[in-house]
Design a protein around this motif. Structure first.
Motif, mmCIF file in Angstrom:
data_model
loop_
_atom_site.group_PDB
_atom_site.id
_atom_site.type_symbol
_atom_site.label_atom_id
_atom_site.label_comp_id
_atom_site.label_asym_id
_atom_site.label_seq_id
_atom_site.Cartn_x
_atom_site.Cartn_y
_atom_site.Cartn_z
ATOM 1 N N SER A 1 -6.214 2.807 8.989
ATOM 2 C CA SER A 1 -7.350 3.244 8.200
ATOM 3 C C SER A 1 -8.505 2.233 8.311
ATOM 4 O O SER A 1 -8.286 1.024 8.284
ATOM 5 N N GLU A 2 -9.724 2.755 8.408
ATOM 6 C CA GLU A 2 -10.894 1.867 8.509
ATOM 7 C C GLU A 2 -11.120 1.049 7.247
ATOM 8 O O GLU A 2 -11.734 -0.010 7.295
ATOM 9 N N ASP A 3 -10.613 1.524 6.115
ATOM 10 C CA ASP A 3 -10.844 0.826 4.851
ATOM 11 C C ASP A 3 -9.697 -0.108 4.461
ATOM 12 O O ASP A 3 -9.637 -0.594 3.336
ATOM 13 N N PHE A 4 -8.785 -0.363 5.400
ATOM 14 C CA PHE A 4 -7.648 -1.230 5.099
ATOM 15 C C PHE A 4 -7.311 -2.042 6.345
ATOM 16 O O PHE A 4 -7.244 -1.487 7.440
ATOM 17 N N ARG B 1 0.833 -1.202 0.000
ATOM 18 C CA ARG B 1 0.000 0.000 0.000
ATOM 19 C C ARG B 1 0.870 1.255 0.000
ATOM 20 O O ARG B 1 0.596 2.219 -0.719
#
Length: 180
Positions: free
Chosen positions: A135-138, A24
């Motif tokens: 992060s909430e999306d990872f 990432r």
């Protein structure tokens, strides 16, 4: 005018093993930097619990993920011995880069996964970019977490490692376990 925010980005990681969090960070660097340099640290250590993989294996893991990408020619991966001197770390890294890759020039941005990872470079770089590990999306991931999953035979490690590297991980960790 360049299509990139920065000319040359730098990040240092151990990548023990190289996981989706590292990818990432590199993905973001490739979007924002004309040239990307990844330094794999602690190359003097291998075969320990904290540093099980050698430099060549860690570099190959990154290459496996990016070698078919059109961005791959902009990605340089080099290894560096640690000096265990935090006060001189940033200067040591930048001197090493200047001697090893003088054609690239001094990086104009440092990328880090946390403020702790970046604090060694606050005086050396005007630009520091953080790639949030929470992060909430990872999914949250650390090398220690992945190594522990592998060590205890928890196949969820595959959720955090690119499929291109499954065989490499299995060959290293499970072949070694059979020998022990």
């Amino acid at each position: 005018m360049s299509e990139y925010k920065y000319q040359h980005g730098l990040s240092i990681m151990r990548a023990q093993p190289f996981h989706i969090g590292h990818a990432r960070l590199i993905d973001r660097m490739l979007k924002e930097c004309a040239q990307v340099t990844i330094i794999l640290g602690s190359i003097q250590e291998q075969g320990t619990e904290r540093n099980p993989l050698n430099y060549t294996t860690r570099k190959k893991m990154i290459q496996n993920v990016y070698r078919n990408s059109p961005d791959y020619p902009r990605l340089k991966i080099i290894g560096l011995f640690d000096i265990n001197n935090p006060a001189e770390w940033a200067e040591y890294v930048l001197d090493f880069m200047n001697e090893s890759l003088p054609q690239l020039g001094r990086p104009d941005v440092y990328y880090a996964g946390s403020s702790y990872d970046a604090h060694w470079f606050k005086e050396a770089f005007q630009n520091i970019e953080y790639v949030d590990r929470t992060s909430e999306d990872f999914p949250f991931v650390t090398g220690t977490m992945v190594r522990d999953m592998i060590k205890f035979g928890d196949n969820r490690w595959k959720n955090f490692i690119h499929p291109e590297n499954y065989q490499l991980i299995e060959d290293h960790f499970y072949k070694r376990k059979a020998i022990i």
